[in-house]
Design a protein around this motif. Structure first.
Motif, PDB file in Angstrom:
ATOM      1  N   SER A  78       0.881  -1.098   0.117  1.00 42.24           N
ATOM      2  CA  SER A  78      -0.126   0.101  -0.026  1.00 42.24           C
ATOM      3  C   SER A  78       0.780   1.273  -0.124  1.00 42.24           C
ATOM      4  O   SER A  78       0.611   2.235  -0.824  1.00 42.24           O
ATOM      5  N   VAL A  79       1.846   1.247   0.921  1.00 39.06           N
ATOM      6  CA  VAL A  79       2.760   2.622   1.012  1.00 39.06           C
ATOM      7  C   VAL A  79       3.867   2.823   0.116  1.00 39.06           C
ATOM      8  O   VAL A  79       4.188   3.862  -0.276  1.00 39.06           O
ATOM      9  N   TYR A  80       4.591   1.679   0.018  1.00 36.14           N
ATOM     10  CA  TYR A  80       5.803   1.668  -0.836  1.00 36.14           C
ATOM     11  C   TYR A  80       5.704   2.227  -2.192  1.00 36.14           C
ATOM     12  O   TYR A  80       6.275   3.434  -2.691  1.00 36.14           O
ATOM     13  N   PRO A  81       4.777   1.708  -2.995  1.00 39.40           N
ATOM     14  CA  PRO A  81       4.444   2.178  -4.385  1.00 39.40           C
ATOM     15  C   PRO A  81       4.085   3.721  -4.314  1.00 39.40           C
ATOM     16  O   PRO A  81       4.470   4.466  -5.373  1.00 39.40           O
ATOM     17  N   ARG A  82       3.057   3.867  -3.321  1.00 43.38           N
ATOM     18  CA  ARG A  82       2.679   5.387  -3.412  1.00 43.38           C
ATOM     19  C   ARG A  82       3.828   6.386  -3.027  1.00 43.38           C
ATOM     20  O   ARG A  82       3.707   7.528  -3.696  1.00 43.38           O
ATOM     21  N   PHE A  83       4.738   5.977  -2.194  1.00 45.93           N
ATOM     22  CA  PHE A  83       5.965   7.027  -2.008  1.00 45.93           C
ATOM     23  C   PHE A  83       6.649   7.174  -3.231  1.00 45.93           C
ATOM     24  O   PHE A  83       6.919   8.439  -3.725  1.00 45.93           O
ATOM     25  N   LEU A  84       6.994   6.388  -4.033  1.00 45.64           N
ATOM     26  CA  LEU A  84       7.756   6.100  -5.197  1.00 45.64           C
ATOM     27  C   LEU A  84       6.937   7.146  -6.436  1.00 45.64           C
ATOM     28  O   LEU A  84       7.582   7.745  -6.986  1.00 45.64           O
ATOM     29  N   GLU A  85       5.518   6.808  -6.391  1.00 50.56           N
ATOM     30  CA  GLU A  85       4.939   7.519  -7.527  1.00 50.56           C
ATOM     31  C   GLU A  85       4.999   9.151  -6.998  1.00 50.56           C
ATOM     32  O   GLU A  85       5.001   9.672  -8.025  1.00 50.56           O
ATOM     33  N   LYS A  86       4.755   9.525  -5.880  1.00 46.76           N
ATOM     34  CA  LYS A  86       4.597  10.833  -5.418  1.00 46.76           C
ATOM     35  C   LYS A  86       6.126  11.542  -5.663  1.00 46.76           C
ATOM     36  O   LYS A  86       6.064  12.512  -6.185  1.00 46.76           O
ATOM     37  N   ALA A  87       6.895  10.828  -5.139  1.00 45.47           N
ATOM     38  CA  ALA A  87       8.134  11.199  -5.136  1.00 45.47           C
ATOM     39  C   ALA A  87       8.560  11.705  -6.682  1.00 45.47           C
ATOM     40  O   ALA A  87       9.155  12.738  -7.092  1.00 45.47           O
ATOM     41  N   MET A  88       8.550  10.728  -7.666  1.00 49.69           N
ATOM     42  CA  MET A  88       8.820  10.856  -8.884  1.00 49.69           C
ATOM     43  C   MET A  88       7.901  12.068  -9.663  1.00 49.69           C
ATOM     44  O   MET A  88       8.473  12.995 -10.444  1.00 49.69           O
ATOM     45  N   ASN A  89       6.491  11.934  -9.566  1.00 52.45           N
ATOM     46  CA  ASN A  89       5.757  13.168 -10.007  1.00 52.45           C
ATOM     47  C   ASN A  89       6.120  14.387  -9.619  1.00 52.45           C
ATOM     48  O   ASN A  89       6.171  15.337 -10.441  1.00 52.45           O
ATOM     49  N   GLN A  90       6.497  14.490  -8.071  1.00 50.76           N
ATOM     50  CA  GLN A  90       6.988  15.552  -7.687  1.00 50.76           C
ATOM     51  C   GLN A  90       8.033  16.242  -8.426  1.00 50.76           C
ATOM     52  O   GLN A  90       8.646  17.483  -8.499  1.00 50.76           O
ATOM     53  N   TYR A  91       9.169  15.336  -8.537  1.00 54.39           N
ATOM     54  CA  TYR A  91      10.285  15.605  -9.273  1.00 54.39           C
ATOM     55  C   TYR A  91      10.227  16.084 -10.554  1.00 54.39           C
ATOM     56  O   TYR A  91      10.850  17.068 -11.024  1.00 54.39           O
ATOM     57  N   LYS A  92       9.596  15.347 -11.403  1.00 54.04           N
ATOM     58  CA  LYS A  92       9.256  15.744 -12.726  1.00 54.04           C
ATOM     59  C   LYS A  92       8.752  16.951 -12.844  1.00 54.04           C
ATOM     60  O   LYS A  92       8.818  17.642 -13.811  1.00 54.04           O
ATOM     61  N   GLU A  93       7.420  17.364 -11.994  1.00 59.74           N
ATOM     62  CA  GLU A  93       6.744  18.552 -12.155  1.00 59.74           C
ATOM     63  C   GLU A  93       7.755  19.894 -11.954  1.00 59.74           C
ATOM     64  O   GLU A  93       7.677  20.705 -12.486  1.00 59.74           O
ATOM     65  N   ALA A  94       8.762  19.515 -10.750  1.00 55.86           N
ATOM     66  CA  ALA A  94       9.707  20.472 -10.713  1.00 55.86           C
ATOM     67  C   ALA A  94      10.574  20.927 -11.838  1.00 55.86           C
ATOM     68  O   ALA A  94      11.098  22.042 -12.112  1.00 55.86           O
ATOM     69  N   VAL A  95      11.066  19.829 -12.407  1.00 58.85           N
ATOM     70  CA  VAL A  95      11.994  19.905 -13.656  1.00 58.85           C
ATOM     71  C   VAL A  95      11.242  20.587 -14.807  1.00 58.85           C
ATOM     72  O   VAL A  95      11.991  21.619 -15.188  1.00 58.85           O
ATOM     73  N   ILE A  96      10.220  20.277 -14.944  1.00 55.19           N
ATOM     74  CA  ILE A  96       9.241  20.792 -16.181  1.00 55.19           C
ATOM     75  C   ILE A  96       9.133  22.331 -15.765  1.00 55.19           C
ATOM     76  O   ILE A  96       9.104  23.127 -16.854  1.00 55.19           O
TER      77      ILE A  96
END
Length: 323
Positions: A78-96
């Motif tokens: 439940s928690v591990y994939p959720r962390f990865l998903e949000k982490a990468m979304n936030q990183y990519k959003e900041a980059v773009i």
């Protein structure tokens, strides 16, 4: 200007609780490895008639362990994939967002293929070799501590001997791990030029056909592709060397502990039983596997941080970098 540390913090922005729960699950799961070894010792001592536990007690132990392990895996799902998903979304959003803040003239200074590589290949490597490795690193460290604690409880002398045997290959493995970060950076840079050339060829295919320079375009593409694959090959060779050092440590220590443990039982040194030796050997996996994995994890994380640093540099003011 945002630094590498600022971009790393984005992985945990409004994501700390999920990261904490994920880390906690990994920690508890890593300690269960030692529990398995202890249960094995109890079972084998029961088979030899040396156990103080009844058959019913052993069944309860196994049932309790399986229930706890299954529950932990459900939480992890439940928690591990959720962390990865949000982490990468936030990183990519900041980059773009950072990319769109650059002026058009600054944007043109760096080839667009570079940005494609940063947002695709580099992000994938960061996910696999940094974010996932954070938890794997924690898990391996806790596994070493818990295994070592139980080993010392069983027999401190045999534990010290096992650690000494494993030290030399472990040092070699740590030394070779540094080269992984360099290889990761080389692959990333080569991939940038490969993506850039591929993009140019595909966008200019009509011009290439008009001037009948297909052979030249194919030749350039093949050369760049061969360069990229060669760099990847060098990276894999480095991974193999690092892994080989860990594997040698595994085999050397495993057989060493087995032989010394058998000798101690035969000579009646200490209070070791056959079940304890079996558990001890299994616990060695809790030390040897991290010895094998930690250099690779460390090298991968270092390489990923270099990719983040490279991205941060690209997203900084181009005039400041080139002017």
């Amino acid at each position: 200007m945002q630094t590498t540390k600022d971009y790393v913090k984005l992985f945990f922005k409004q994501n700390k609780f999920v990261a904490f729960v994920s880390a906690l699950v990994f920690i508890i799961l890593s300690t269960t490895y030692s529990i398995v070894s202890w249960i094995m010792q109890v079972i084998f001592d029961y088979m030899a008639g040396n156990s103080t536990y009844s058959f019913e007690s052993i069944l309860l132990m196994l049932g309790g362990y399986l229930f706890v392990a299954a529950s932990l895996f459900m939480v992890q799902r439940s928690v591990y994939p959720r962390f990865l998903e949000k982490a990468m979304n936030q990183y990519k959003e900041a980059v773009i967002k950072k990319l769109f803040k650059k002026s058009y003239s600054d944007f043109l200074i760096t080839n667009s293929g570079t940005y494609l590589s940063v947002l695709t290949n580099d992000c994938e490597r960061i996910l696999e070799t940094y974010l996932k490795n954070i938890f794997e690193f924690i898990q391996n460290i806790i596994m070493v501590v818990s295994s070592l604690t139980l080993m010392l409880y069983y027999n401190s002398l045999l534990t010290i001997i096992a650690i000494v045997i494993a030290m030399i290959p472990m040092v070699c493995s740590l030394l070779t791990a540094r080269s992984i970060a360099t290889r990761e950076e080389q692959v990333s840079k080569t991939n940038e030029s490969y993506v850039s050339l591929t993009k140019d060829i595909l966008n200019g295919i009509s011009v290439i056909k008009s001037f009948k320079v297909e052979n030249e375009a194919i030749s350039r593409y093949q050369n760049k592709s061969m360069q990229l694959e060669h760099t990847k090959k060098m990276r894999e060779q480095t991974f193999t060397v690092v892994s080989a050092c860990g594997t040698i440590a595994y085999m050397l220590t495993q057989f060493g502990v087995m032989v010394i443990g058998a000798w101690m039982i035969h000579e009646h040194i200490g209070t070791m039983t056959a079940g304890m030796i079996l558990a001890f050997i299994n616990l060695m996996n809790g030390i040897l596997q991290p010895i094998n994995a930690l250099p690779r994890i460390y090298g991968g994380m270092s390489g990923a941080k270099k990719l983040i640093t490279k991205m941060s540099d690209y997203m900084s003011n181009a005039k400041r970098r080139y002017g």
